[in-house]
Design an enzyme around this catalytic site. Structure first.
Site, mmCIF file in Angstrom:
data_model
loop_
_atom_site.group_PDB
_atom_site.id
_atom_site.type_symbol
_atom_site.label_atom_id
_atom_site.label_comp_id
_atom_site.label_asym_id
_atom_site.label_seq_id
_atom_site.Cartn_x
_atom_site.Cartn_y
_atom_site.Cartn_z
ATOM 1 N N GLU A 37 20.603 25.395 -9.372
ATOM 2 C CA GLU A 37 19.806 26.606 -9.129
ATOM 3 C C GLU A 37 20.422 27.808 -9.820
ATOM 4 O OE1 GLU A 37 16.548 26.608 -8.389
ATOM 5 O OE2 GLU A 37 17.040 25.627 -6.492
ATOM 6 N N GLY A 129 8.110 29.711 -3.698
ATOM 7 C CA GLY A 129 9.209 29.196 -4.504
ATOM 8 C C GLY A 129 8.940 27.789 -5.025
ATOM 9 N N ASP A 177 10.748 25.863 -14.575
ATOM 10 C CA ASP A 177 9.473 25.642 -13.883
ATOM 11 C C ASP A 177 8.391 25.164 -14.849
ATOM 12 O OD1 ASP A 177 11.072 26.756 -11.976
ATOM 13 O OD2 ASP A 177 10.011 28.674 -11.897
ATOM 14 N N TYR A 227 16.309 39.103 -9.141
ATOM 15 C CA TYR A 227 16.402 38.049 -10.164
ATOM 16 C C TYR A 227 16.942 38.599 -11.485
ATOM 17 C CZ TYR A 227 15.118 33.897 -12.882
ATOM 18 O OH TYR A 227 15.147 32.793 -13.693
HETATM 19 C C1 GLA Z 1 12.833 30.775 -10.621
HETATM 20 C C2 GLA Z 1 12.747 30.819 -12.155
HETATM 21 C C3 GLA Z 1 13.459 29.620 -12.769
HETATM 22 C C4 GLA Z 1 14.870 29.465 -12.212
HETATM 23 C C5 GLA Z 1 14.860 29.531 -10.682
HETATM 24 C C6 GLA Z 1 16.251 29.522 -10.097
HETATM 25 O O1 GLA Z 1 12.101 29.695 -10.136
HETATM 26 O O2 GLA Z 1 11.406 30.817 -12.570
HETATM 27 O O3 GLA Z 1 13.479 29.738 -14.161
HETATM 28 O O4 GLA Z 1 15.736 30.414 -12.751
HETATM 29 O O5 GLA Z 1 14.187 30.682 -10.208
HETATM 30 O O6 GLA Z 1 16.876 28.320 -10.339
#
Ligand code: GLA
Length: 393
Positions: A37, A129, A177, A227
């Site tokens: 993560e 998420g 993702d 973030y």
């Molecule tokens: C979000 C972002 C991903 C990744 C996750 C954390 O989902 O879109 O690219 O950085 O957070 O692992």
């Protein structure tokens, strides 16, 4: 809801809205990340799998103009999108941003699409998420492949969708993702090297094991601003360590450079961010080995450790996801839970647990009761198999 149900819902909505039958269908799944993560934007390893939750789009030709009309059942809203030029991003981000961004980025790349009408239905929970936005982007890109009759290389497709998210949703996400939504193999998780894009499909089809997703049903507003802050901290750590990406260094080098961090006002925090990344890399490798050996307990241990690191060093968990992991840990291997951790960006959303398949129902019930008692919130819990990535149906 199954994929078939979603398809039926999309078809009904299409006919009700635009008349006739749709000609094209595209589906793209959400995802859960098993481990790794906040590593993708540091060039590290991730270990996601696609879940049996999808964004499905049904579309048909539209007469005249150079636009697409798109309706979404999530908000019961319709909007028109330019197909002749890349629209500038809107200031306010909503579902249209993802659609406009993906259309813009895909067409800019040279794909030509005739006007179309489309409906979008989805059972990927919003803001949970589980990559509802990536599944929307990848779904739209896949639909454009169908409408234009032109296939896009899947890596390029994922990168175009990431670009759409950067430029239109102003979210500087990594590549995880969009990659997993575009390229997942059924029955497999994906061990992805986010520096080289090299990927390995790791079988995850032992019937004795299940993946349980628990949605805390909270989303703290911090996630938007935190973030980019995490990304900036990691970039600063890389700079201090004299590397381009944190991926290019390791724990001993970090420890050797401790003084450089201590010299900064916020150095202790930046040090902890780097420590999360570097130890997470080691946990991903350990998790992969444990999975290959069928050592669920060792895999689960790496997940618990990962959660602790996300809580203490990376500070992206919240009381609700911490509570869910504590509850899972209390149930323990004896009760059928091997491991559990928050998944995705953090500040709410979901946890993912590796469990004994035969005990799924009783585990879900215990988590539900204990979480309700601890927080007063009703969680949403489901078991999912590793689904296939985006496709034209
Ligand atoms: C979000 C972002 C991903 C990744 C996750 C954390 O989902 O879109 O690219 O950085 O957070 O692992």
């Amino acid at each position: 809801m199954s994929l078939n149900h979603l398809l039926q819902r999309a078809d009904c909505a299409y006919t009700a809205r635009f008349g006739g039958e749709p000609l094209w269908h595209a589906a793209a799944p959400g995802r859960v990340n098993l481990i790794g993560e906040h590593t993708d934007y540091n060039g590290g390893f991730v270990f996601p799998m696609a879940i049996e939750r999808y964004t499905v789009i049904a579309a048909g030709p539209r007469a005249g103009g150079k636009k697409a009309a798109v309706w979404t059942d999530t908000f019961d809203e319709e909007a028109e999108f330019e197909l002749a030029r890349k629209e500038p991003p809107a200031e306010k981000v909503d579902w249209r941003s993802y659609v406009a961004g993906t259309i813009g980025c895909v067409l800019e790349k040279g794909l030509a699409a005739d006007p179309f009408n489309a409906v979008i239905v989805s059972d990927v929970p919003l803001g949970g998420g589980l990559s509802s936005s990536a599944s929307l982007e990848v779904g739209v890109a896949t639909l454009l492949e169908a409408v234009s009759g032109t296939a896009i290389d899947p890596v390029e497709k994922a990168l175009l969708c990431q670009k759409a998210e950067h430029e239109y949703a102003f979210m500087p996400c990594g590549i995880m993702d969009q990659f997993i939504s575009a390229m997942a193999a059924e029955g497999h998780a994906m061990q992805l090297d986010c520096r080289s894009f090299e990927r390995k499909n790791v079988p995850l089809s032992d019937p004795r094991i299940a993946v349980l997703v628990t949605n805390s049903n909270v989303k703290h507003t911090l996630s938007g601003s935190e973030y980019p802050q995490r990304r900036a901290d990691c970039a600063k750590a890389a700079e201090l360590l004299g590397v381009r990406l944190l991926r290019e260094t390791a724990v001993p080098a970090l420890e050797d450079s401790r003084a450089k961090f201590d010299a900064l006002d916020d150095g202790e925090r930046i040090y902890r961010r780097a420590r999360h990344f570097l130890t997470e890399e080691e946990r991903v490798a350990r998790f992969a080995q444990a999975l290959a050996a069928g050592d669920w307990q060792a895999a689960g241990e790496a997940m618990y450790e990962g959660h602790r690191s996300l809580k203490e060093d990376y500070e992206v968990t919240c009381p609700e996801t911490d509570a869910l992991v504590e509850i899972a840990e209390r149930i323990g291997a004896g009760g059928g839970v091997y491991g559990s951790r928050m998944t995705g960006g953090g500040f709410g959303g979901c946890t993912v647990s590796l469990i004994e398949a035969g005990k799924a129902e009783s585990i879900a019930e215990q988590i539900r009761t204990a979480y309700r008692k601890a927080t007063g919130i009703e969680p949403a819990i489901f078991v999912t198999r590793a689904a296939a990535g985006a496709r034209i149906l």
